[in-house]
Design a protein around this motif. Structure first.
Motif, PDB file in Angstrom:
ATOM      1  N   SER A 115       7.251  24.918   9.553  1.00  0.00           N
ATOM      2  CA  SER A 115       8.671  25.161   9.842  1.00  0.00           C
ATOM      3  C   SER A 115       8.916  26.512  10.503  1.00  0.00           C
ATOM      4  O   SER A 115       9.845  26.660  11.299  1.00  0.00           O
ATOM      5  N   LYS A 116       8.074  27.492  10.205  1.00  0.00           N
ATOM      6  CA  LYS A 116       8.267  28.827  10.794  1.00  0.00           C
ATOM      7  C   LYS A 116       7.919  28.866  12.281  1.00  0.00           C
ATOM      8  O   LYS A 116       8.267  29.814  12.980  1.00  0.00           O
ATOM      9  N   TYR A 117       7.223  27.828  12.769  1.00  0.00           N
ATOM     10  CA  TYR A 117       6.798  27.790  14.168  1.00  0.00           C
ATOM     11  C   TYR A 117       7.581  26.785  15.016  1.00  0.00           C
ATOM     12  O   TYR A 117       7.436  26.758  16.235  1.00  0.00           O
ATOM     13  N   LEU A 118       8.368  25.928  14.373  1.00  0.00           N
ATOM     14  CA  LEU A 118       9.089  24.869  15.085  1.00  0.00           C
ATOM     15  C   LEU A 118      10.583  25.026  14.895  1.00  0.00           C
ATOM     16  O   LEU A 118      11.051  25.228  13.764  1.00  0.00           O
ATOM     17  N   ASP A 119      11.353  24.935  15.978  1.00  0.00           N
ATOM     18  CA  ASP A 119      12.802  25.043  15.818  1.00  0.00           C
ATOM     19  C   ASP A 119      13.388  23.691  15.407  1.00  0.00           C
ATOM     20  O   ASP A 119      12.714  22.661  15.439  1.00  0.00           O
ATOM     21  N   ASP A 120      14.645  23.713  15.013  1.00  0.00           N
ATOM     22  CA  ASP A 120      15.283  22.515  14.454  1.00  0.00           C
ATOM     23  C   ASP A 120      15.360  21.360  15.442  1.00  0.00           C
ATOM     24  O   ASP A 120      15.403  20.201  15.044  1.00  0.00           O
ATOM     25  N   SER A 121      15.396  21.666  16.736  1.00  0.00           N
ATOM     26  CA  SER A 121      15.532  20.612  17.744  1.00  0.00           C
ATOM     27  C   SER A 121      14.212  19.891  18.037  1.00  0.00           C
ATOM     28  O   SER A 121      14.210  18.836  18.671  1.00  0.00           O
ATOM     29  N   LYS A 139      10.503  20.274   4.856  1.00  0.00           N
ATOM     30  CA  LYS A 139       9.785  21.108   5.817  1.00  0.00           C
ATOM     31  C   LYS A 139       8.642  20.304   6.429  1.00  0.00           C
ATOM     32  O   LYS A 139       7.962  19.553   5.721  1.00  0.00           O
ATOM     33  N   PRO A 140       8.397  20.461   7.741  1.00  0.00           N
ATOM     34  CA  PRO A 140       7.293  19.713   8.374  1.00  0.00           C
ATOM     35  C   PRO A 140       5.935  20.339   8.082  1.00  0.00           C
ATOM     36  O   PRO A 140       5.756  21.552   8.222  1.00  0.00           O
ATOM     37  N   TYR A 141       5.000  19.512   7.683  1.00  0.00           N
ATOM     38  CA  TYR A 141       3.628  19.959   7.443  1.00  0.00           C
ATOM     39  C   TYR A 141       2.657  19.323   8.433  1.00  0.00           C
ATOM     40  O   TYR A 141       1.445  19.459   8.293  1.00  0.00           O
ATOM     41  N   ALA A 142       3.190  18.620   9.418  1.00  0.00           N
ATOM     42  CA  ALA A 142       2.388  17.997  10.463  1.00  0.00           C
ATOM     43  C   ALA A 142       3.347  17.578  11.572  1.00  0.00           C
ATOM     44  O   ALA A 142       4.572  17.690  11.430  1.00  0.00           O
ATOM     45  N   VAL A 143       2.787  17.068  12.658  1.00  0.00           N
ATOM     46  CA  VAL A 143       3.592  16.528  13.754  1.00  0.00           C
ATOM     47  C   VAL A 143       3.037  15.143  14.084  1.00  0.00           C
ATOM     48  O   VAL A 143       1.813  14.980  14.209  1.00  0.00           O
ATOM     49  N   LYS A 325      -0.480  30.113  14.346  1.00  0.00           N
ATOM     50  CA  LYS A 325       0.496  30.213  15.430  1.00  0.00           C
ATOM     51  C   LYS A 325      -0.051  29.581  16.705  1.00  0.00           C
ATOM     52  O   LYS A 325       0.624  28.781  17.366  1.00  0.00           O
ATOM     53  N   GLU A 326      -1.291  29.920  17.061  1.00  0.00           N
ATOM     54  CA  GLU A 326      -1.915  29.362  18.258  1.00  0.00           C
ATOM     55  C   GLU A 326      -2.179  27.864  18.081  1.00  0.00           C
ATOM     56  O   GLU A 326      -2.081  27.082  19.028  1.00  0.00           O
ATOM     57  N   ALA A 327      -2.526  27.483  16.862  1.00  0.00           N
ATOM     58  CA  ALA A 327      -2.757  26.064  16.574  1.00  0.00           C
ATOM     59  C   ALA A 327      -1.504  25.247  16.843  1.00  0.00           C
ATOM     60  O   ALA A 327      -1.571  24.158  17.423  1.00  0.00           O
ATOM     61  N   VAL A 328      -0.361  25.769  16.450  1.00  0.00           N
ATOM     62  CA  VAL A 328       0.897  25.050  16.663  1.00  0.00           C
ATOM     63  C   VAL A 328       1.249  24.989  18.140  1.00  0.00           C
ATOM     64  O   VAL A 328       1.811  23.995  18.620  1.00  0.00           O
ATOM     65  N   GLU A 329       0.887  26.018  18.888  1.00  0.00           N
ATOM     66  CA  GLU A 329       1.122  25.969  20.334  1.00  0.00           C
ATOM     67  C   GLU A 329       0.353  24.803  20.958  1.00  0.00           C
ATOM     68  O   GLU A 329       0.865  24.093  21.828  1.00  0.00           O
ATOM     69  N   PHE A 330      -0.866  24.596  20.510  1.00  0.00           N
ATOM     70  CA  PHE A 330      -1.645  23.457  21.006  1.00  0.00           C
ATOM     71  C   PHE A 330      -1.035  22.135  20.533  1.00  0.00           C
ATOM     72  O   PHE A 330      -0.977  21.160  21.290  1.00  0.00           O
TER      73      PHE A 330
END
Length: 428
Positions: A115-121, A139-143, A325-330
């Protein structure tokens, strides 16, 4: 004095080893100034591995801060090794995992809170029923990455033979029974063709029971819906199919199933068959210009929806990743429209990104387009059933009782009563 010198040398030696380890770790975590992240998948086939590695390469070429390294691990091994690496404090940075058990891993502190890396939209990019599956405590723990849904495939040539309109597949369970009896081909006491058998294909008793019960699974929001009137009705209905064909005939037919060419639908042994949308590729490759149609799974009755069940996979950051942080960017790239469209087109797979899925449908033509478009539409009535935190092993408490019904060892009424009683014992 000699002891002091030896002690000093030992101390310096330890420092050297530690420095060497630190250097090795630094080299493993960076490359040409880029942060290196390890991405674990089980996609190692000749078909899927080049596709995922092309997506990884495209990401690496698209920016100069992160370098993704793809690691293939065999199906099954990947999740065992993931849990072990999380426990050891040295996990991958991104991993492909099962969508139904995200909350379990979140609860057990095995996945990072994103959740700290992804915005609400961000959630608007995905089908709502898939996004709900990645949440724990909101809270999201995956995508979500990919998914599936089930359809009714039917043999149009067999329909014509039986005097049925090939453009009008059955819409309800009653019509399904009616059509199946017309499509049956019997020689003496043996069936040469089954019109339909509900427990063959990519489905099972729980899916039919949920369909009868307004789409409700066995457990919804912590409440049990195992021994309900509609699920009992569905179980009796399934048993009637076995009685219609005879258990020996069912087992004899099933024994012949094997390779794609021996698939009962493709080989003409079954006139109607339920499978995931990607089953189209098997028909295309092995069906020798088979004339077939697709439809939503028939509804329980005229007042019910055409429910289907589904599954899928997510990408998540294991707990303890050195570079979340970098993992979420990928992950954002991997689940974005372009990468998702590429995966969907190359694999003929249902993807989680709405815009990507619609783009795949537009890129296809002919029957490939027809089937894919129906899968996309069917996602609106597709249910996924997450593993409940209170009843993590519920399936192993229910399925053996259902199996006994078809083995003639237990009545449907007794099976559901015992199943519910056994599941209640699991509550923490």
């Amino acid at each position: 004095m000699r002891k002091g010198i030896l002690g000093l040398l030992s101390f310096l030696l330890v420092l050297g080893v530690l420095a060497g380890c630190s250097g090795e770790k630094s080299n493993a975590d960076s490359k040409d100034g880029k942060v290196v992240i390890d991405f674990w998948t089980f996609w190692g086939s000749e078909t899927r591995r080049p596709i995922i590695e092309k997506i990884v390469k495209d990401f690496n070429d698209s920016q100069d801060k992160i370098e993704v390294k793809h690691t293939f691990l065999p199906w099954g091994d990947i999740w065992t090794k993931n849990l072990a690496s999380v426990a050891a404090g040295s996990p991958a940075d991104v991993i492909v995992n099962d969508i139904n058990s995200v909350a379990q891993r979140a609860e057990n502190n095995q996945a990072e809170d994103l959740s700290k890396y992804l915005d609400d939209s961000f959630k608007e990019n995905f089908y709502p029923h898939l996004w709900e599956m990645v949440l724990h405590d909101n809270k999201p723990y995956a995508v979500p990455f990919n998914t599936d849904t089930r359809l009714l495939f039917y043999n149009k040539e067999a329909f014509k033979e039986a005097g049925l309109d090939p453009e009008k597949p059955p819409q309800t369970w009653a019509e399904l029974e009616e059509y199946a009896k017309k499509l049956d081909v019997k020689n003496g006491d043996k069936f040469e063709r089954f019109g339909f058998y509900p427990l063959w294909g990519s489905t099972g008793a729980p899916a039919w029971m949920a369909s009868a019960d307004d789409g409700k699974g066995f457990i919804e929001d912590g409440e049990l819906f195992i021994n309900t009137p509609k699920k009992l009705d569905a179980l009796n209905w399934l048993l009637d199919w076995q009685k219609h064909y005879g258990e020996k005939n069912v087992q004899a037919f099933k024994a012949e199933f094997g390779s794609e060419q021996a698939n009962p639908f493709i080989s003409g042994k079954v006139a109607m068959y339920i499978d995931v949308g990607t089953f189209y590729t098997q028909i295309r490759d092995y069906g020798k210009d088979m004339e077939f149609g697709v439809a939503k799974i028939p509804a329980y009755d005229e007042n019910s929806k055409h429910w289907a069940d589904g599954g899928g996979f997510v990408v998540e950051v294991p707990k303890g990743s050195k570079h979340p942080k970098e993992a979420v960017e990928f992950i954002k790239y991997l689940t974005g429209k372009d990468a998702q469209q590429y995966w969907g087109e190359k694999n003929y797979d249902n993807i989680a990104n709405i815009e990507g899925a619609e783009a795949v449908a537009k890129s296809l033509d002919g029957q490939a387009k027809e089937v894919y478009e129906l899968t996309v539409e069917n996602l609106k009535v597709t249910n996924l059933y997450p593993v409940p935190l209170e009843y993590p092993d519920y399936q192993n408490r229910i399925n053996p009782h259902i199996d006994k019904v078809f083995a003639g060892k237990m009545s449907p009424e007794e099976a559901l009563e015992r199943a519910e009683a056994d599941v209640k014992k699991l509550k923490k």
